[in-house]
Structure formats: structure tokens, C-alpha cells
Design an enzyme around this catalytic site. Sequence first.
Site, PDB file in Angstrom:
ATOM      1  N   ASP A  68     -46.314 -30.858 -20.147  1.00 42.28           N
ATOM      2  CA  ASP A  68     -45.084 -30.320 -19.500  1.00 42.28           C
ATOM      3  C   ASP A  68     -43.843 -31.262 -20.094  1.00 42.28           C
ATOM      4  OD1 ASP A  68     -43.492 -28.826 -18.023  1.00 42.28           O
ATOM      5  OD2 ASP A  68     -43.978 -29.389 -15.963  1.00 42.28           O
ATOM      6  N   HIS A  92     -44.838 -25.933 -20.359  1.00 43.01           N
ATOM      7  CA  HIS A  92     -43.532 -26.018 -20.152  1.00 43.01           C
ATOM      8  C   HIS A  92     -42.876 -24.528 -19.847  1.00 43.01           C
ATOM      9  CE1 HIS A  92     -39.371 -27.190 -18.974  1.00 43.01           C
ATOM     10  NE2 HIS A  92     -38.989 -26.887 -20.251  1.00 43.01           N
ATOM     11  N   HIS A 124     -43.982 -33.691 -13.477  1.00 42.06           N
ATOM     12  CA  HIS A 124     -42.696 -34.133 -12.758  1.00 42.06           C
ATOM     13  C   HIS A 124     -43.359 -34.101 -11.267  1.00 42.06           C
ATOM     14  CE1 HIS A 124     -42.617 -30.035 -11.790  1.00 42.06           C
ATOM     15  NE2 HIS A 124     -42.596 -29.984 -13.203  1.00 42.06           N
ATOM     16  N   HIS A 161     -39.868 -30.063  -8.571  1.00 40.52           N
ATOM     17  CA  HIS A 161     -40.134 -28.638  -8.307  1.00 40.52           C
ATOM     18  C   HIS A 161     -41.588 -28.471  -8.531  1.00 40.52           C
ATOM     19  CE1 HIS A 161     -39.737 -28.120 -12.736  1.00 40.52           C
ATOM     20  NE2 HIS A 161     -40.715 -27.021 -12.450  1.00 40.52           N
ATOM     21  N   GLU A 190     -47.228 -29.949  -9.405  1.00 46.63           N
ATOM     22  CA  GLU A 190     -47.923 -29.127 -10.246  1.00 46.63           C
ATOM     23  C   GLU A 190     -49.155 -29.970 -10.748  1.00 46.63           C
ATOM     24  OE1 GLU A 190     -45.082 -28.063 -13.357  1.00 46.63           O
ATOM     25  OE2 GLU A 190     -43.803 -26.960 -11.794  1.00 46.63           O
TER      26      GLU A 190
END
Length: 314
Positions: free
Chosen positions: A49, A101, A145, A157, A176
Site C-alpha cells: 500500500d 493502493h 496504515h 481508513h 486493512e
Amino acid sequence: MSLRNPHFFLAQRSASRRKVVYLLLLLFAGFSTSVTGETPQLRVYISVDMEGVAGVVNEAQLAPGGFEYEKFRRLMTAEANACIEAAFAAGATKVTVSDSHGNGLSLLPEELNPKARLIRSWPRPLMMMQGIDEGYDAAILIGYHASIGVPGAVRAHTMSSKRFFDVRFGGKHASEALLSAATAGHFAVPVVMVTGDDLAVAEAKKDISAKIEGVVVKRAIGYHAADSVSPQAARALISAGTKAALQRLKEFRPYKVAKPVKVEIAFKQMLNAEILAYLPIVERVDGATVSFSGKDVPEAIRFISFVSQYSNAE
């Protein structure tokens, strides 16, 4: 000892026989390996990502058109290469990389280590872990993240910062990293390393496994701010972490989720919940939240993939 002693000659004869047997065993072992052609296999899956890459702090680095996006595509690719090269140095025989990503087209194929396979673009059924299966021995998450539930984390997020307010998976608030670990775990593959900001790494260790090798490349200050190491330092940390994780591979266990797998998604736009509830397989939990029950992790992940691609952001 007298040379006339018969026990001396018997002992010498026994020693000679043992040496011959030992040499024959060594010869047979080498012959067996050469005939079968079997060599130890170490197959590594890497999901990459961008929000957790060193130096990334806002949309200027994250999307096409951003004035630093092209620069950070190269830095994202360089972090992926640091992991790939360290994996091969640790004995990997196969490495697959997922561009996980944005539009799935951020990694630069021409700059990626040519010994690795590359999975690109969307949509795809297993999202950030497309292509993983029982044939892999370890999964590594680069540039990840934290979830939206972690205050102060950089770009926090889950799957869609514009669409989703919250995602729950198997009864747990999901990042994630957790979704990726659950997908890998379905195929009996453990996640052995996560890189990103300090809060993302801490969340992964708490929710997935405390044994995960955590590589912190920046300290979160806020949603759009961080105290980051240099790209060169980040690559050195990723390389060392990859080697350390793969050297203790036997310590890790796959992350498992009980079946059936319940997914709950809370939207920022209530109209998404309203429209999805038209489907008989979807339950509307409240004004903004829907629920879906998958028979297993891949089915649950496919639902999230569908919703994240085709729900409305406005």
C-alpha cells in the site's frame, strides 16, 4: 596394548565398517537429492500500500495529479524492492507482489525487481491479497496504515476513505491489515511483517499477532502529518525486518476467522445502505450500516470488494 590381542583387531575391523557405512549413507543422501531435484521452497507474498510509505502524509503523494505522486510511486516501488531483495537473500524461491493502493497502478513495473511477479489494477475478488493461495509460506504487508478507529494515525481508513465510516469483519473492527491477514489465513499463510506508521504497526500487533515483525518508518503526528525517517533509512529497516521475520517463520501462525464470516459496513453516505438493502442477502442494520454473511473469508472479502468499487462517495 599388545598387537597380539584379538580384541584389538576386532575393534579396528568394527571401526572400519562404521566408516564405510557412514560414507555410503552420505553418498546415498546426495544421490537421492540429485535424483528427486527437491530443494527447500520459500514462497513469499507481498502486499504493498502507499499511505504507510516513509514520507507520505497527504493526497499530494497518493493520487495521480498530486504534485508529489510520481516521486512517491518511485519511493513506494523502492520500499517494495527492499522487501523483495531481502526475501530472496533470506532464501525465497518465489515472490509475488500485489499493488494494493488506489487504482492498483502505483508500483512502477519497470523498476520492480524482475524476479518478482506483479499483480495490478482493480477490481479483483481478493482485493489487496489477490493471487495468494496455499502455495505461499509467508505474507508481508508493506506501506500499510491504521483503520479509521485509530485517532491521530496517518490517513487512517479501511478500504475507502471517501465511502466507508467503519468496517467490521468477523465481529471485530477491521483495518486493512486485518482483512489482509484474514485472507492470507484462509489459505493457511501467516502475516509475518507489517510496515507503516507507529500506530498502524501497533494496531496490527494488537489485532493480528504480537509476534508480527513491525517496521515503523514514521511516527504519526496526525491525519496529515508525521515524523518520518528518510527513504534510504526506511529501506534499510524494511530489509532487516524482512530477513528477521523470515528467519523465524516457524513462530508464526495464520490468522483465522470463524465461519460464517459476518461483515458490517457503515457508510458516510446513507443512500448506499438504502440501495444495498434491496438485495435479499444484505440486511440494513441502521440508517448507514449494512450486514452481510459470507460462507468463508473469500466470499466476505468479495462482498467488500464489490461494495468498495461500486458504492457512491457523494
